[in-house]
Each structure stands twice: as structure tokens, then as C-alpha cells.
Write an enzyme that holds these catalytic residues in place. Structure first.
Site, PDB file in Angstrom:
ATOM      1  N   ASN A 197      42.749  40.513  39.883  1.00 41.98           N
ATOM      2  CA  ASN A 197      42.616  41.393  41.049  1.00 41.98           C
ATOM      3  C   ASN A 197      41.440  40.882  41.873  1.00 41.98           C
ATOM      4  OD1 ASN A 197      42.236  43.429  42.905  1.00 41.98           O
ATOM      5  ND2 ASN A 197      41.465  44.917  41.403  1.00 41.98           N
ATOM      6  N   HIS A 230      44.338  51.961  41.427  1.00 45.27           N
ATOM      7  CA  HIS A 230      43.045  51.422  40.997  1.00 45.27           C
ATOM      8  C   HIS A 230      41.962  52.470  41.265  1.00 45.27           C
ATOM      9  CE1 HIS A 230      39.498  48.897  40.709  1.00 45.27           C
ATOM     10  NE2 HIS A 230      40.251  48.004  40.100  1.00 45.27           N
ATOM     11  N   GLU A 289      39.108  52.222  42.397  1.00 43.46           N
ATOM     12  CA  GLU A 289      38.409  52.068  43.677  1.00 43.46           C
ATOM     13  C   GLU A 289      39.208  52.705  44.807  1.00 43.46           C
ATOM     14  OE1 GLU A 289      37.702  47.841  43.489  1.00 43.46           O
ATOM     15  OE2 GLU A 289      36.307  48.156  41.836  1.00 43.46           O
ATOM     16  N   GLU A 305      41.634  51.160  32.609  1.00 43.12           N
ATOM     17  CA  GLU A 305      40.386  50.613  33.128  1.00 43.12           C
ATOM     18  C   GLU A 305      39.319  51.712  33.177  1.00 43.12           C
ATOM     19  OE1 GLU A 305      41.157  46.873  35.683  1.00 43.12           O
ATOM     20  OE2 GLU A 305      41.255  48.617  36.988  1.00 43.12           O
ATOM     21  N   GLY A 349      33.282  45.967  36.687  1.00 43.04           N
ATOM     22  CA  GLY A 349      32.251  45.247  37.426  1.00 43.04           C
ATOM     23  C   GLY A 349      30.834  45.484  36.944  1.00 43.04           C
ATOM     24  N   SER A 365      35.376  44.382  33.072  1.00 40.00           N
ATOM     25  CA  SER A 365      34.412  43.371  32.618  1.00 40.00           C
ATOM     26  C   SER A 365      34.975  42.423  31.556  1.00 40.00           C
ATOM     27  CB  SER A 365      33.119  44.045  32.120  1.00 40.00           C
ATOM     28  OG  SER A 365      32.465  44.711  33.182  1.00 40.00           O
ATOM     29  N   GLY A 374      36.230  40.388  38.651  1.00 36.25           N
ATOM     30  CA  GLY A 374      35.272  39.330  38.968  1.00 36.25           C
ATOM     31  C   GLY A 374      35.589  37.981  38.338  1.00 36.25           C
TER      32      GLY A 374
END
Ligand code: PEP
Length: 248
Positions: A10, A93, A95, A163, A169, A208, A230
Site C-alpha cells: 500500500n 483502511h 486512515e 491492521e 507506521g 509495521s 512503508g
């Protein structure tokens, strides 16, 4: 049906044209690791370029609207993603749930729109830190599953991504035992609702994941892959995760 491992990148709001070369390198290296499905979800602006640069590779969106078209400035519809060559889309997600106020009902409507457009779906769930601390993580996530997973789909067309919000992150990762307990609870809830088809649904872990921790996370019970933020941006970081999945 044995569940193939599934590793999905992603890219979030990262990537200009130069990043197409990174995607090509990732897909080329991933092709050397059999038995693993690999996908990249770049920003909308790069979907067409990645599809053109890596024919046959799995490229996806990071969100879609629940309507097929209309007056929704700034939004992208599922048929548009499919038309651009995407074969999957992430919905729900954290976010977007947190930053854009998306409810379980919104996420379910997006998943239904994506399935209707013949896109595979990765549907995200996960608890905030205070819920994990209070001991309510499993109840919280199962309520998200109940509210946001559609009723009708082929088992290989919809994957769940667990998640934990506090792990995204941050470099923080739940214990392998906690991941296995959550994934087992999710599988159990899916089995109650969908019967034997739940055994064919993939449940990914996200938060992570990197080349150092991927092997033990991917080996945990009921973990069928990883959704990676990331560490998916470069081949140097992403390919070791794919390799860890292939080695299991
Ligand atoms: C994500 O945003 O889906 C994610 C898992 O990010 P990261 O790997 O950076 O924690």
C-alpha cells in the site's frame, strides 16, 4: 483449497512517475518467488502506468466510491479502477475510517461496489490502542467485520486485512500470539457467517511489517499474508517480505 500467501504493498500518498521503476523491480523480483501472490496499490495517478509497465501484474486502488459514477468531486469509482487495469482495491483502511469518517456501512457499500466491478477486495479492520489496552480488541474487530463485510462474494475475491491502528507506521507490532489469536477469532466469525467458505478466505496482517519480522508474523496461525505500507515502497525493502512468504 490451500490458501496461497498474499503480500500487498500500500503505497498510500507516495510515488511520482519515477516510482514506476520501483514497481517494475518489485514485480520482477517477486516473479522469482513462486507460490506467493504479490500486488501493489499505488496512488490512483500511477495505476495506469504500473499496469502498462508490468503487464499481468496485480495493481490495485487504495479506495473507491460506493457509487459507479456521479457528482462526487475528487472520488474514484470502482469501474474506473477496473477500466484503468486495476484488479483489486483496498477498502476500509484506518486512515480512511478515521481521517475521512468512514463507517462500517460505508466500507461495506464500497466493498459491494468493488465486487460488482469485478475487483478483488482487501477489507481492513483494526482496533485503536486504547481498545487493545482495555482488552476489547477482538470484540471491536469482530463488530467491524459484522458491519463491513458484504453477504455475497466468492471466497477468493475478498480478503480481510487485520491492521491494529497503533501498529501502522509506528514500528510497534503485536505479539505473534496476539496476532494469531485475532486471526483465529476472525476466521471463527467468518465460519459462523459463511460456513466452509471461510477456510478459503485470506486474512492478512498489516502494521509495521518489514524484512526482519515478516517470517514470524507470516508463520502465525491463520495469517495468510501481509498488507505492507512503508516497507513496500522499494524493492530492497519489499522483496525480503515476499521472500519470507515464499519460504513458508
Ligand atoms: C498500512 O498502512 O496498511 C500499513 C500496514 O503501513 P505500515 O506497513 O507502514 O505500518
Amino acid at each position: 483449497m490451500a490458501r496461497r500467501k498474499y503480500v500487498v504493498g500500500n503505497w498510500k500518498m507516495n510515488g511520482l512517475s519515477a516510482a514506476v521503476a520501483d514497481a517494475q523491480a518489485i514485480f520482477a523480483a517477486a516473479a522469482d518467488h513462486g507460490g506467493v501472490d504479490v500486488a501493489i496499490c499505488p496512488p490512483f495517478t500511477l495505476i495506469g502506468a504500473l499496469v502498462a509497465a508490468a503487464p499481468g501484474a496485480a495493481v490495485g486502488g487504495q479506495d473507491c466510491h460506493s457509487a459507479a459514477s456521479g457528482a462526487f468531486t475528487g472520488s474514484v469509482a470502482a469501474p474506473m479502477l477496473a477500466d484503468a487495469g486495476a484488479t483489486l482495491v483496498i477498502v476500509g483502511h484506518s486512515e480512511r475510517r478515521e481521517g475521512c469518517g468512514e463507517s462500517d456501512a460505508d466500507v461495506r457499500a464500497k466493498a459491494e461496489a468493488a465486487l460488482a466491478a469485478r475487483l478483488a477486495v482487501i477489507l481492513c479492520v483494526g482496533e485503536p490502542h486504547e481498545v487493545r489496552e482495555s482488552g476489547g480488541a477482538i470484540d471491536y474487530v469482530l463488530a467491524q467485520i459484522a458491519g463491513s463485510v458484504p453477504d455475497d462474494f466468492a471466497a477468493d475475491r475478498l480478503a480481510i486485512a487485520y491492521e491494529p491502528i497503533w501498529a501502522i507506521g509506528t514500528g510497534l507490532v503485536p505479539t505473534v500470539a496476539d496476532v494469531a489469536a485475532m486471526h483465529g477469532a476472525i476466521r471463527g466469525a467468518l465460519a459462523v457467517r459463511f460456513g466452509g467458505a471461510a477456510q478459503d478466505m485470506r486474512i492478512l496482517y498489516g502494521g509495521s511489517v518489514n524484512g526482519d519480522n515478516a517470517a514470524e508474523l507470516l508463520d502465525a496461525g491463520d495469517v495468510d499474508g501481509a498488507l505492507v505500507g512503508g516497507a513496500s515502497l522499494t524493492a530492497a525493502k519489499f522483496v525480503p517480505i515476499v521472500a519470507a512468504a515464499a519460504a513458508l
